[in-house]
Design a protein around this motif. Structure first.
Motif, PDB file in Angstrom:
ATOM      1  N   GLN A   1      54.924 -78.259  27.689  1.00  0.00           N
ATOM      2  CA  GLN A   1      54.776 -78.640  28.358  1.00  0.00           C
ATOM      3  C   GLN A   1      55.819 -77.267  29.238  1.00  0.00           C
ATOM      4  OE1 GLN A   1      53.927 -81.276  31.686  1.00  0.00           O
ATOM      5  NE2 GLN A   1      52.703 -82.529  30.273  1.00  0.00           N
ATOM      6  N   THR A   2      56.687 -78.474  28.287  1.00  0.00           N
ATOM      7  CA  THR A   2      58.508 -76.761  28.166  1.00  0.00           C
ATOM      8  C   THR A   2      58.242 -75.261  28.083  1.00  0.00           C
ATOM      9  OG1 THR A   2      59.280 -79.121  27.813  1.00  0.00           O
ATOM     10  CG2 THR A   2      60.750 -77.022  27.730  1.00  0.00           C
TER      11      THR A   2
ATOM     12  N   ILE B   1      61.263 -76.219  37.503  1.00  0.00           N
ATOM     13  CA  ILE B   1      61.586 -76.654  35.954  1.00  0.00           C
ATOM     14  C   ILE B   1      61.571 -74.419  35.927  1.00  0.00           C
ATOM     15  CG2 ILE B   1      61.240 -76.602  33.882  1.00  0.00           C
ATOM     16  CD1 ILE B   1      60.051 -79.291  34.801  1.00  0.00           C
TER      17      ILE B   1
ATOM     18  N   GLU C   1      63.701 -80.905  33.334  1.00  0.00           N
ATOM     19  CA  GLU C   1      63.223 -80.752  33.445  1.00  0.00           C
ATOM     20  C   GLU C   1      64.147 -82.279  33.466  1.00  0.00           C
ATOM     21  OE1 GLU C   1      59.456 -79.219  30.372  1.00  0.00           O
ATOM     22  OE2 GLU C   1      61.455 -80.667  29.502  1.00  0.00           O
TER      23      GLU C   1
ATOM     24  N   ASP D   1      61.368 -83.415  36.434  1.00  0.00           N
ATOM     25  CA  ASP D   1      60.095 -83.462  35.591  1.00  0.00           C
ATOM     26  C   ASP D   1      59.198 -84.319  36.540  1.00  0.00           C
ATOM     27  OD1 ASP D   1      57.761 -83.191  34.007  1.00  0.00           O
ATOM     28  OD2 ASP D   1      58.699 -83.226  32.169  1.00  0.00           O
TER      29      ASP D   1
ATOM     30  N   GLY E   1      54.912 -85.511  30.525  1.00  0.00           N
ATOM     31  CA  GLY E   1      56.407 -84.830  30.949  1.00  0.00           C
ATOM     32  C   GLY E   1      56.954 -84.233  29.539  1.00  0.00           C
TER      33      GLY E   1
ATOM     34  N   THR F   1      61.894 -84.596  28.604  1.00  0.00           N
ATOM     35  CA  THR F   1      61.586 -86.252  29.755  1.00  0.00           C
ATOM     36  C   THR F   1      61.830 -86.941  28.214  1.00  0.00           C
ATOM     37  OG1 THR F   1      60.074 -84.997  31.350  1.00  0.00           O
ATOM     38  CG2 THR F   1      60.014 -86.999  30.427  1.00  0.00           C
TER      39      THR F   1
END
Length: 261
Positions: free
Chosen positions: A61-62, A124, A197, A201, A207, A211
């Motif tokens: 996700q990041t 983000i 985040e 987030d 997350g 997170t």
């Protein structure tokens, strides 16, 4: 790069990492340091293995937000650099704002990003963009302005227009500088995404890695915090390696210095 040179580039840092890790492990054991203060490397690796699925999903996700921020930075930063290179008065009028924009800490404006973009990936991505855009502007502009004067004179002799000079001389000459800026921005984009985040987030699907770090801190799982930080560091290294690979593949037949790395 030959097989032997690849090994000579990889082995020394790997050996030093193992030595430092073993030394830290022994030192923490000898001093009986509590795990909640400083977990041993073996404990961090164990936490990484125990939470591999969760941390992998968070890292992906990041990575998505950081990738989007980096792409936007590359497009926007390159375009702004071209505009700034057009005339000295344009640079004098607008380049200071680019510098000022870089000096604003993203931590301070992250809450404003939530107001402007809402919670989630847009805020983000904006944080990743803000942190990573300036190195691309600065390095690309430096490349555009440092074109070989002899080649510029040659283009003038042949009465090449400004657009032709830009497309056929200045832009190709600035590509190594652009790639240098992209290398710097690749790591910064990951940092910006993690900071975003912390504030923006939505915790959807667990997350991002920022997170995961926050949750682990609140749960006082120091070993998991270090494992998440390790994943974030590996993500930044992965981004840097991808940009390096793209740089090598695109420049190996043209720019000698790129082929020596």
């Amino acid at each position: 790069m030959t097989h032997g040179s690849r090994l000579s580039a990889i082995v020394p840092p790997l050996v030093s990492l193992l030595v430092i890790g073993a030394g830290l492990e022994l030192a923490l054991l000898a001093t009986a340091t509590p795990t909640y203060l400083m977990p041993r490397p073996s404990v961090v690796l164990s936490a990484l293995a125990d939470n591999a699925g969760e941390l992998s999903r968070a890292t992906l996700q990041t990575a998505l937000a950081a990738s989007l921020g980096l792409v936007f930075s590359a497009v926007f930063g390159g375009t702004i650099a071209v505009v700034l290179s057009m005339h000295p008065w344009v640079r004098r009028a607008f380049y200071p704002y680019a510098v000022f924009f870089q000096t604003v800490p993203v931590v301070a404006i992250a809450p404003m990003l939530v107001i402007w973009f809402g919670y989630g990936i847009r805020a983000i991505t904006a944080a990743a963009f803000i942190v990573s855009v300036f190195p691309i502007i600065a390095n690309t502009l430096s490349g555009l302005l440092s074109t070989d004067p002899a080649l510029c004179d040659l283009f003038r002799i042949y009465r090449a227009g400004r657009l032709a000079t830009l497309l056929k001389l200045r832009l190709p000459s600035s590509i190594p500088h652009f790639l240098t800026g992209l290398r710097i921005a690749s790591g910064l984009a990951v940092i910006g995404a993690i900071v975003g985040e912390f504030v923006a987030d939505t915790y959807q699907a667990g997350g991002g890695i920022g997170t995961a770090i926050e949750v682990a801190i609140k749960e006082q799982k120091t070993d998991k915090v270090f494992a998440a930080v390790l994943m974030a560091s590996l993500l930044g290294l992965g981004f840097f390696a991808l940009v390096n690979l793209a740089s090598f593949l695109s420049m190996r037949h043209w720019h000698v210095s790129e082929t020596k790395e």
